[in-house]
Design a protein around this motif. Structure first.
Motif, mmCIF file in Angstrom:
data_model
loop_
_atom_site.group_PDB
_atom_site.id
_atom_site.type_symbol
_atom_site.label_atom_id
_atom_site.label_comp_id
_atom_site.label_asym_id
_atom_site.label_seq_id
_atom_site.Cartn_x
_atom_site.Cartn_y
_atom_site.Cartn_z
ATOM 1 N N ARG A 226 52.936 31.353 46.506
ATOM 2 C CA ARG A 226 53.338 32.227 45.415
ATOM 3 C C ARG A 226 51.766 33.063 45.066
ATOM 4 N NH1 ARG A 226 56.155 27.334 41.581
ATOM 5 N NH2 ARG A 226 56.995 26.626 43.367
ATOM 6 N N PHE A 227 52.461 34.184 44.548
ATOM 7 C CA PHE A 227 51.255 35.130 44.061
ATOM 8 C C PHE A 227 50.007 34.311 43.298
ATOM 9 C CE2 PHE A 227 53.945 38.992 44.969
ATOM 10 C CZ PHE A 227 52.954 39.600 46.030
ATOM 11 N N ARG A 228 48.910 34.706 43.629
ATOM 12 C CA ARG A 228 47.818 34.096 42.696
ATOM 13 C C ARG A 228 47.882 34.764 41.281
ATOM 14 N NH1 ARG A 228 44.102 31.256 45.494
ATOM 15 N NH2 ARG A 228 44.364 31.456 48.013
ATOM 16 N N ALA B 239 51.818 43.752 45.396
ATOM 17 C CA ALA B 239 50.621 43.336 44.787
ATOM 18 C C ALA B 239 49.914 44.348 44.059
ATOM 19 C CB ALA B 239 49.584 42.657 45.546
ATOM 20 N N ALA B 240 49.715 45.639 44.789
ATOM 21 C CA ALA B 240 49.336 46.670 44.146
ATOM 22 C C ALA B 240 50.099 47.364 43.059
ATOM 23 C CB ALA B 240 49.027 47.889 45.356
ATOM 24 N N GLU C 278 43.309 37.954 39.763
ATOM 25 C CA GLU C 278 42.853 37.885 41.058
ATOM 26 C C GLU C 278 43.646 38.550 42.009
ATOM 27 O OE1 GLU C 278 41.777 33.065 41.839
ATOM 28 O OE2 GLU C 278 43.964 33.342 40.861
ATOM 29 N N VAL C 279 44.657 38.804 41.898
ATOM 30 C CA VAL C 279 45.361 39.751 42.682
ATOM 31 C C VAL C 279 44.861 40.998 42.461
ATOM 32 C CG1 VAL C 279 47.766 40.785 43.114
ATOM 33 C CG2 VAL C 279 47.674 38.418 43.009
ATOM 34 N N LYS C 280 44.849 41.519 41.209
ATOM 35 C CA LYS C 280 44.410 42.928 41.211
ATOM 36 C C LYS C 280 42.857 43.040 41.382
ATOM 37 C CE LYS C 280 43.715 46.190 37.294
ATOM 38 N NZ LYS C 280 42.699 46.907 37.927
ATOM 39 N N LYS C 281 42.126 41.868 41.372
ATOM 40 C CA LYS C 281 40.489 42.274 41.920
ATOM 41 C C LYS C 281 40.673 42.410 43.339
ATOM 42 C CE LYS C 281 36.347 39.597 42.312
ATOM 43 N NZ LYS C 281 35.593 38.419 42.064
ATOM 44 N N THR D 138 48.095 36.965 53.027
ATOM 45 C CA THR D 138 47.969 35.445 52.666
ATOM 46 C C THR D 138 47.084 35.361 51.576
ATOM 47 O OG1 THR D 138 46.641 35.223 54.654
ATOM 48 C CG2 THR D 138 49.062 34.771 54.898
ATOM 49 N N SER D 139 46.073 36.041 51.593
ATOM 50 C CA SER D 139 44.911 36.068 50.737
ATOM 51 C C SER D 139 45.375 36.200 49.215
ATOM 52 C CB SER D 139 43.797 37.188 50.958
ATOM 53 O OG SER D 139 44.092 38.292 50.838
ATOM 54 N N LEU D 140 46.534 37.033 49.296
ATOM 55 C CA LEU D 140 46.965 37.204 47.782
ATOM 56 C C LEU D 140 47.769 35.973 47.061
ATOM 57 C CD1 LEU D 140 48.287 40.899 48.307
ATOM 58 C CD2 LEU D 140 46.084 40.041 46.961
#
Length: 280
Positions: free
Chosen positions: A211-213, A248-249, A217-220, A203-205
């Motif tokens: 939706r994806f951030r 995400a990865a 932000e996702v990469k960080k 959920t933090s992503l």
């Protein structure tokens, strides 16, 4: 919606609602509804979508999401009319929950022309597009070919790689469940996490719309928990939301990813022999 007539070759594993609407008529496009739990079995969704039953037809066991063998997966994908040259877009009704599991299953079977709809059905509806009854077939049998890339891993592999110099085991459950401070939704499971694993709640992503951030932000977030490790193994409650972290990865440039099939539903079960230690 515009009319797309050329076959699709997907170059990125995440697409938006407007993109999907513009390409919905592409001759090789198949849209899959991979909703699970209370969201599965609905009668309407994205026009032309076919039900991709992660809970039942595309799971080797009930209650825990377990990957089929390559021959089984191939047979069932063909029964859905999926061909070796199909382009697949997978969505779910929660926004971003189980669709990534569908994406990862196809990637694990050697098929890369597949993407996830960012924001799922809620994003489709928010954009003003219509819903129609799902296509229940029967379908002309497809020519899909499955080749196991062996990127689903088991409990012993995950346990061995947790804390390894070259690998990181990343848990997509909430911080409270990871720490053993919140009860598990499945009865009979121990609380805590795999020793040596780290936490990246799926959920933090995501943003408030599911939706994806933004990509940076996702990469960080991924890079912080990956800690420069070469192999990333993702786990969660039963192997579903681990795939959100894995996606995400993947889009963040990670080259080696795997998912622990069964995840905490298997690892956290009672363990009289003590072969699956738990950390809290």
């Amino acid at each position: 919606m515009s009319v797309a007539t050329a076959p699709l070759k997907l170059t990125f594993p995440i697409v938006g609602a407007q993109w999907l609407a513009a390409h919905l008529t592409a001759p090789n496009l198949i849209v899959l509804d991979a909703s699970v739990g209370d969201f599965a079995g609905a009668s309407e969704g994205i026009p032309g979508a076919r039900a991709f039953d992660i809970d039942g037809q595309f799971s080797a066991s009930q209650g825990v999401h377990t990957m089929l063998s390559a021959p089984e997966f191939e047979d069932r994908a063909r029964a859905l009319g999926i061909n070796k040259d199909s382009a697949l877009v997978v969505y779910d009704r929660q926004g971003m929950f189980s669709a990534a599991r569908g994406w990862f299953m196809f990637v694990a079977m050697g098929f890369d022309n597949v993407a996830v709809l960012d924001g799922g059905l809620p994003a489709w509806v928010e954009a003003g597009y219509q819903q129609l009854p799902l296509d229940r077939g029967p379908f002309v049998p497809g020519s899909f070919l499955a080749e196991d890339r062996e990127i689903f891993v088991d409990a012993l592999t995950t346990k061995a790689m947790a804390g390894h110099d070259s690998a990181q085991v990343i848990d997509a459950r909430s911080a409270e469940r990871f720490a053993g401070k919140a009860p598990e939704p499945r009865p009979g499971l121990r609380a805590g996490h795999i020793p040596g694993s780290v936490n990246l709640p799926f959920t933090s992503l995501l943003d408030e719309r599911g939706r994806f951030r933004q990509p940076d932000e996702v990469k960080k977030a991924v890079d912080e928990v990956a800690d420069g490790k070469e192999l990333l193994i993702f786990t969660c409650g039963s192997g579903v939301t681990a795939c959100v972290d894995a996606l995400a990865a993947y889009v963040s440039g990670c080259q080696q990813i795997a998912v622990y099939d069964g995840s905490w539903a298997e690892y956290g079960a009672e363990d009289p022999a003590g072969v699956r230690p738990v950390e809290r």
